[in-house]
Enzyme design. Structure first.
Site, PDB file in Angstrom:
ATOM      1  N   LYS A  55       0.840  -1.202   0.000  1.00  0.00           N
ATOM      2  CA  LYS A  55       0.000   0.000   0.000  1.00  0.00           C
ATOM      3  C   LYS A  55       0.875   1.253   0.000  1.00  0.00           C
ATOM      4  O   LYS A  55       0.585   2.221  -0.709  1.00  0.00           O
ATOM      5  CB  LYS A  55      -0.947  -0.019   1.200  1.00  0.00           C
ATOM      6  N   GLN A  99      -4.943  -1.899   9.370  1.00  0.00           N
ATOM      7  CA  GLN A  99      -4.822  -3.213   8.730  1.00  0.00           C
ATOM      8  C   GLN A  99      -5.425  -4.298   9.622  1.00  0.00           C
ATOM      9  O   GLN A  99      -5.067  -4.423  10.790  1.00  0.00           O
ATOM     10  CB  GLN A  99      -3.335  -3.506   8.452  1.00  0.00           C
ATOM     11  N   ASP A 122     -11.637   2.670   3.812  1.00  0.00           N
ATOM     12  CA  ASP A 122     -11.954   1.247   3.646  1.00  0.00           C
ATOM     13  C   ASP A 122     -13.468   1.032   3.559  1.00  0.00           C
ATOM     14  O   ASP A 122     -13.926  -0.041   3.161  1.00  0.00           O
ATOM     15  CB  ASP A 122     -11.432   0.452   4.860  1.00  0.00           C
TER      16      ASP A 122
END
Ligand code: NDP
Length: 298
Positions: A55, A99, A122
């Site tokens: 990422k 994460q 997200d």
């Protein structure tokens, strides 16, 4: 001989990243700063380390500033919540990603709830899940949005199509079903308790497999000509003499490709779309944050 067209997610994602890079450069010019994504990794799970590294590299390539926060596995919930609060207030941070999975003892739902919905790139916050379900603009989870982009690119208008989503997780199956419904498909959500799954899948013009079971979807489940999107990422046990097993999806690719009209490969299908859409969502967050419209084509 496979008859299905290959849906090249890798190539589509590369094109999307190029448009994001242009958008990020234009944003930096207008706002006098780069869009910014904060990535929080707790613990030392090897797969998570790889994702977080990927990422950060992807951000750098398109001109998004990334702020990495690597915390030890024994980080307390209070310490993590206080970091998130700091990132919520940080003007240089447009998007926040924690994460998953988090080490045991940390309450994932509480952590997601603490992220500002305006920075929830997200799309996991309940407010964004609710917005998706009632049709209000919000952040949409990256993997299903990437699948929808591939489907629209391949099929154009999806109205009236029969779609079967196998899997009902909050990060893939449920938001995927909402997106297909919003695109006017007739949507069925299947799961581990579905009776006669093969029969259910056979009526689909669009099949989304998001299960986590290697090569579960077989050729005789597929209506000839259907479009098959394989979200699954499963590593098979290594063959003799090999250190690592092969990566396969939830779809038996070779045999399904004989029947389907189009299919995504694993790897190189949905996977590359997920990170590209994360960058897209971050760029969208930056534009909203700065009160600017998101450029066309994103
Ligand atoms: P989850 O484990 O959260 O959900 C799996 C879903 O599959 C559940 O709803 C479960 O049903 C259902 N299921 C399990 N077994 C069966 C079965 N035998 N028949 C029908 N349905 C079944 O997984 P995720 O949604 O997080 O991920 C799914 C897959 O996608 C995984 O392989 C994951 O690695 C991959 N993935 C890939 C991404 C990418 O970027 N390409 C991103 C995210 C995930 P029930 O609810 O009844 O238990």
């Amino acid at each position: 001989m496979a008859s299905a067209a290959l849906i090249d997610g890798k190539a589509f994602a590369a094109g999307l990243r190029a448009r994001i890079a242009e958008g990020a450069a234009a944003f930096a010019h207008q706002a006098a700063r780069q869009p910014g994504l904060a990535v929080v990794l707790v613990g030392d799970d090897p797969a998570s380390q790889v994702y977080v590294g990927a990422k950060a590299r992807a951000c750098a390539e398109v001109g998004i500033a990334s702020f990495e926060h690597r915390l030890p596995a024994d980080t307390s919930e209070a310490a993590l919540l206080s970091l998130i609060e700091r990132l919520n207030q940080d003007e240089a941070v447009d998007g926040i990603l924690v994460q998953m999975p988090l080490p045991g003892g940390l309450d994932e739902a509480a952590i997601i709830a603490a992220i500002s919905p305006d920075k929830d790139v997200d799309g996991f916050h309940v407010l964004n899940a609710g917005r998706l379900s009632v049709g209000q603009p919000g952040f949409i989870p990256c993997t299903p949005l990437g699948c929808l982009m591939l489907l629209k690119d391949r099929l154009g208008d999806l109205a009236g199509m029969e779609a079967v989503v196998i899997g009902r997780s909050n990060i893939v199956g449920k938001p995927m079903a909402q997106l297909l419904l919003a695109a006017n498909c007739t949507v069925t959500i299947a799961h581990s308790r579905t009776r006669d799954l093969a029969q259910v899948v056979r009526r689909a013009d669009i099949v989304i497999a998001a299960v986590g079971r290697p090569e579960m979807v077989r050729a005789d489940w597929i209506k000839p000509g259907a479009t098959v999107i394989d979200v699954g990422i499963n590593r098979l046990p290594p063959e003799e003499g090999k250190a690592k097993g092969r990566l396969v999806g939830d779809v038996a690719f070779a045999e399904v490709a004989e029947v389907a009209g189009a299919i995504t490969p694993v790897p190189g299908g949905v996977g590359p779309m997920t990170i590209a859409v994360l960058l897209r969502n971050t760029l969208e967050a930056a534009h909203r944050h700065a009160g600017l419209p998101l450029p066309e084509g994103l």
